[in-house]
Scaffold this active site. Structure first.
Site, PDB file in Angstrom:
ATOM      1  N   ASP A  26       0.821  -1.220   0.000  1.00  0.00           N
ATOM      2  CA  ASP A  26       0.000   0.000   0.000  1.00  0.00           C
ATOM      3  C   ASP A  26       0.852   1.266   0.000  1.00  0.00           C
ATOM      4  OD1 ASP A  26      -2.384  -1.640   0.314  1.00  0.00           O
ATOM      5  OD2 ASP A  26      -1.776  -1.878   2.400  1.00  0.00           O
ATOM      6  N   GLU A  27       2.048   1.179  -0.579  1.00  0.00           N
ATOM      7  CA  GLU A  27       2.931   2.347  -0.606  1.00  0.00           C
ATOM      8  C   GLU A  27       2.499   3.373  -1.651  1.00  0.00           C
ATOM      9  OE1 GLU A  27       5.436  -1.269   0.476  1.00  0.00           O
ATOM     10  OE2 GLU A  27       4.099  -0.757  -1.177  1.00  0.00           O
ATOM     11  N   HIS A  54      -4.376  -1.868  -7.078  1.00  0.00           N
ATOM     12  CA  HIS A  54      -4.314  -0.417  -7.054  1.00  0.00           C
ATOM     13  C   HIS A  54      -5.298   0.149  -8.067  1.00  0.00           C
ATOM     14  CE1 HIS A  54      -0.525  -1.879  -9.149  1.00  0.00           C
ATOM     15  NE2 HIS A  54      -1.312  -1.565 -10.137  1.00  0.00           N
ATOM     16  N   THR A 308      -8.116  -3.927  -1.742  1.00  0.00           N
ATOM     17  CA  THR A 308      -8.729  -5.239  -1.964  1.00  0.00           C
ATOM     18  C   THR A 308      -9.779  -5.558  -0.908  1.00  0.00           C
ATOM     19  OG1 THR A 308      -6.717  -6.047  -3.027  1.00  0.00           O
ATOM     20  CG2 THR A 308      -8.242  -7.709  -2.211  1.00  0.00           C
ATOM     21  N   ASP A 341       2.129  14.674   1.127  1.00  0.00           N
ATOM     22  CA  ASP A 341       1.073  15.643   1.431  1.00  0.00           C
ATOM     23  C   ASP A 341       0.243  15.254   2.643  1.00  0.00           C
ATOM     24  OD1 ASP A 341       0.417  13.616  -0.652  1.00  0.00           O
ATOM     25  OD2 ASP A 341      -1.633  14.306  -0.269  1.00  0.00           O
TER      26      ASP A 341
END
Length: 442
Positions: A26-27, A54, A308, A341
């Protein structure tokens, strides 16, 4: 940013680039993979199955990909699913249909990849439910990944190549399903329905199932530009991750070679994708985890819910010892730092620079990481503190436009890792990516 055509003037590393997750998944690998897919000739998956995923936006349309590599979205790109994968064919066909176009004409499936059947998903659910009752759950996606790799390792699994001869496939299928139903006491399973589906898959896919080893090496000899897309991430690797809280495949650079059948000397560049903070889904040790308002802030602002599974991700501070450990294994050349961010608005940002033994005070040796749960419990993080920033950085196009405190944080990560951070994600869209123009590549 186009590595392949050498838009970065001091990078001339060749035609084969691997993009690998450097944490627990999940990077945000999808964005950099999508950017580079546009310039590659071939994009490949080498490991895992539909447990990865993704969402990619192209021309204002969103695509959720779990099995297909990002290159499928570009008409000039060939997509390859390697032998290291386990493929739920029904999910693959649904994904192909969702993308549309003449995708099948530019998709190649390894004859050595293993087929993941619905019964593997049933077994996954049975096993996870049993572990939950015992308080030992792993937190799998229940997509059948582990059980399919188990049948592969037990030498009773069925490869995609078998599907080319349907009579042979049908015999092997019946033996496998009967064996698994008996082994796991599964009393109801519609074999006839699944076989009918697979007959249709046989018709549609038989010409797309090839010897990927030969295919890849022929294309490499012809200097094709190849982008290799890693699923999951290094700390979920079956050998090097936080075992047993891992996936069932090789997610590190070694999996590139074993999962595609290409020579290790053919790989020219490894890009490690690193989130600006740390997350993980499911169970397992997490030494920098934030079970407080800051952790909740990161989760909500970063939309940290599984692609997922939709499960909420656990959040914590970035872990330098983990990244040094992963760098040792993967020989990472460059870093894509994502979701910077999300840190905007925090008064203070902590960076874990080492771990200290709770009893002895001894620091962890460089390159080591306490992946075993019982050992990790003996350590606590050593943090370096950074002042945060309030500015919205999503409109920044250059490194120098970032707030000073953001730049200090990035440069500190580079200093500890001795690896250039080339791409910096500053927002959710494809355009929200800073490319550093000046860096040294050792």
């Amino acid at each position: 940013m186009n590595i392949f055509d050498h838009q970065i003037k001091n990078v001339d590393k060749g035609n084969v680039v691997a993009i690998l997750g450097a944490q627990w998944g999940d990077e945000g690998k999808g964005k950099i993979i999508d950017m580079l897919s546009e310039y590659s000739d071939i994009t490949c998956r080498f490991n895992g199955g539909a447990n990865a995923g993704h969402t990619i936006s192209v021309n204002d349309k969103k695509y959720a990909l779990h099995l297909l590599p990002c290159g499928v979205l570009y008409d000039n790109n060939i997509s390859v699913l390697g032998n290291g994968m386990v493929i739920h064919v029904k999910s693959l066909m649904e994904e192909i249909e969702s993308v549309g176009g003449k995708l099948l004409d530019r998709l190649y499936l390894s004859n050595k990849a293993h087929i993941l059947f619905d019964i593997h998903q049933i077994i996954d659910s049975i096993q996870e439910t049993k572990k939950l009752k015992e308080g030992k759950q792993i937190g799998t996606t229940k997509r059948g990944i582990g059980p399919c790799y188990s049948t592969k390792a037990s030498r009773i699994g069925i490869r995609l190549g078998t599907l080319k001869n349907f009579e042979n496939f049908k015999n092997m299928y019946s033996k496998l399903i009967d064996h698994l139903m008996d082994l796991y006491n599964i009393t109801e399973y519609d074999k006839e329905k699944e076989l009918n589906l697979f007959y249709n898959y046989h018709i549609k896919l038989r010409d797309r199932i090839v010897d990927v080893i030969s295919f890849m090496n022929t294309n490499l000899e012809n200097n094709k530009k190849v982008l290799i897309e890693g699923a999951n991430a290094a700390m979920l690797d079956i050998d090097f991750g936080t075992y047993p809280y891992v996936t069932s495949s090789c997610t590190t650079v070694g999996g590139v070679f074993s999962g595609l059948g290409i020579h290790h000397k053919k790989l020219n560049l490894v890009v490690g994708v690193v989130k600006s903070y740390l997350t993980r889904v499911g169970c397992g040790p997490f030494l920098t985890e934030l079970n407080n308002d800051v952790g909740q802030y990161l989760r909500e602002k970063g939309h940290e819910y599984g692609t997922t599974t939709k499960r909420p991700r656990r959040c914590g501070w970035l872990d330098i010892p983990m990244l040094l450990y992963v760098k040792c294994i993967n020989s990472i050349d460059m870093i894509n730092l994502t979701k910077l961010d999300v840190l905007s608005g925090l008064e203070e940002i902590l960076l874990c620079v080492n771990f200290k033994n709770k009893k002895t005070g001894e620091l962890l040796e460089k390159g080591c990481y306490p992946v075993e749960e019982e050992i990790s419990e003996e350590y606590e993080p050593v943090y370096e503190k950074f002042s945060g920033w309030k500015e919205d950085i999503s409109t920044c196009n250059e490194f120098d436009e970032l707030p000073e405190n953001a730049k200090k944080y990035i440069l500190a990560i580079e200093k500890y890792l001795k690896t250039p951070i080339v791409w910096i994600g500053v927002g959710p869209n494809r355009k929200n990516m800073i490319v550093k123009k000046n860096f040294n590549l050792n």
